[in-house]
Design a protein around this motif. Structure first.
Motif, PDB file in Angstrom:
ATOM      1  N   GLN A 140       0.933  -1.205  -0.228  1.00  0.00           N
ATOM      2  CA  GLN A 140       0.070  -0.012   0.135  1.00  0.00           C
ATOM      3  C   GLN A 140       0.812   1.072  -0.133  1.00  0.00           C
ATOM      4  N   HIS A 141       1.915   1.296   0.587  1.00  0.00           N
ATOM      5  CA  HIS A 141       3.027   2.361   0.944  1.00  0.00           C
ATOM      6  C   HIS A 141       3.520   2.574  -0.615  1.00  0.00           C
ATOM      7  N   ALA A 142       4.044   1.379  -1.247  1.00  0.00           N
ATOM      8  CA  ALA A 142       4.570   1.638  -2.685  1.00  0.00           C
ATOM      9  C   ALA A 142       3.667   2.075  -3.590  1.00  0.00           C
ATOM     10  N   ALA A 143       2.536   1.666  -3.541  1.00  0.00           N
ATOM     11  CA  ALA A 143       1.320   2.024  -4.436  1.00  0.00           C
ATOM     12  C   ALA A 143       1.234   3.716  -4.165  1.00  0.00           C
ATOM     13  N   ALA A 144       1.237   4.182  -2.798  1.00  0.00           N
ATOM     14  CA  ALA A 144       0.878   5.818  -2.517  1.00  0.00           C
ATOM     15  C   ALA A 144       2.162   6.479  -3.173  1.00  0.00           C
ATOM     16  N   VAL A 145       3.219   5.951  -2.993  1.00  0.00           N
ATOM     17  CA  VAL A 145       4.311   6.785  -3.421  1.00  0.00           C
ATOM     18  C   VAL A 145       4.478   6.769  -4.803  1.00  0.00           C
ATOM     19  N   ARG A 146       4.062   5.843  -5.629  1.00  0.00           N
ATOM     20  CA  ARG A 146       4.208   5.469  -6.922  1.00  0.00           C
ATOM     21  C   ARG A 146       3.150   6.386  -7.696  1.00  0.00           C
ATOM     22  N   GLU A 147       1.925   6.466  -6.950  1.00  0.00           N
ATOM     23  CA  GLU A 147       0.773   7.488  -7.476  1.00  0.00           C
ATOM     24  C   GLU A 147       1.112   8.785  -7.190  1.00  0.00           C
ATOM     25  N   ALA A 148       1.822   9.003  -6.342  1.00  0.00           N
ATOM     26  CA  ALA A 148       2.282  10.551  -5.754  1.00  0.00           C
ATOM     27  C   ALA A 148       3.421  11.140  -6.985  1.00  0.00           C
ATOM     28  N   LEU A 149       4.271   9.984  -7.248  1.00  0.00           N
ATOM     29  CA  LEU A 149       5.292  10.610  -8.230  1.00  0.00           C
ATOM     30  C   LEU A 149       4.771  10.374  -9.593  1.00  0.00           C
ATOM     31  N   ILE A 150       3.910   9.428  -9.966  1.00  0.00           N
ATOM     32  CA  ILE A 150       3.358   9.114 -11.544  1.00  0.00           C
ATOM     33  C   ILE A 150       2.027   8.761 -11.427  1.00  0.00           C
ATOM     34  N   PRO A 151       1.060  10.040 -11.375  1.00  0.00           N
ATOM     35  CA  PRO A 151      -0.117   9.689 -11.416  1.00  0.00           C
ATOM     36  C   PRO A 151      -0.612   8.881 -12.579  1.00  0.00           C
ATOM     37  N   ALA A 152      -1.646   8.080 -12.267  1.00  0.00           N
ATOM     38  CA  ALA A 152      -2.233   7.530 -13.457  1.00  0.00           C
ATOM     39  C   ALA A 152      -2.670   8.482 -14.805  1.00  0.00           C
TER      40      ALA A 152
END
Length: 106
Positions: free
Chosen positions: A36-48
């Motif tokens: 969940q944390h990895a997904a949150a960081v990824r989403e913060a850096l590269i939004p869908a």
């Protein structure tokens, strides 16, 4: 061969928190929290993007994120606990992203 620039904050995070990533492999609840944390960081850096396409996570973006996050931890005088809190889960997730995207080896 490690092509990361000298002083890259990802190197220190991986050196410190990679063992916690290994711990999460044997604990399903912990693994889910790291995911969940990895997904949150990824989403913060590269939004869908529209259509679901995602671009690749870049080392420089994650390094900048880590610098900001660790700066904030320093300002609030955070100390690493024995267990897992928000910060350790987030930094462990950074290790997962580094490994998943091969961000330390060129």
């Amino acid at each position: 061969m490690n092509d990361s620039p000298p002083g890259c904050p990802l190197i220190d995070v991986v050196a410190t928190y990679l063992p916690r990533l290994a711990e999460s492999a044997s604990e399903p609840g912990l693994a889910a929290a790291v995911d969940q944390h990895a997904a949150a960081v990824r989403e913060a850096l590269i939004p869908a993007q529209r259509g679901g396409a995602r671009r690749t996570l870049r080392r420089e973006e994650l390094a900048d994120y880590v610098l900001g996050f660790t700066d904030w931890l320093s300002r609030v005088e955070w100390t690493e606990p024995v267990g897992h809190d928000f910060a350790t889960l987030r930094l462990t997730a950074v290790c997962r992203l580094v490994r998943e995207h091969d961000l330390l080896d060129g």
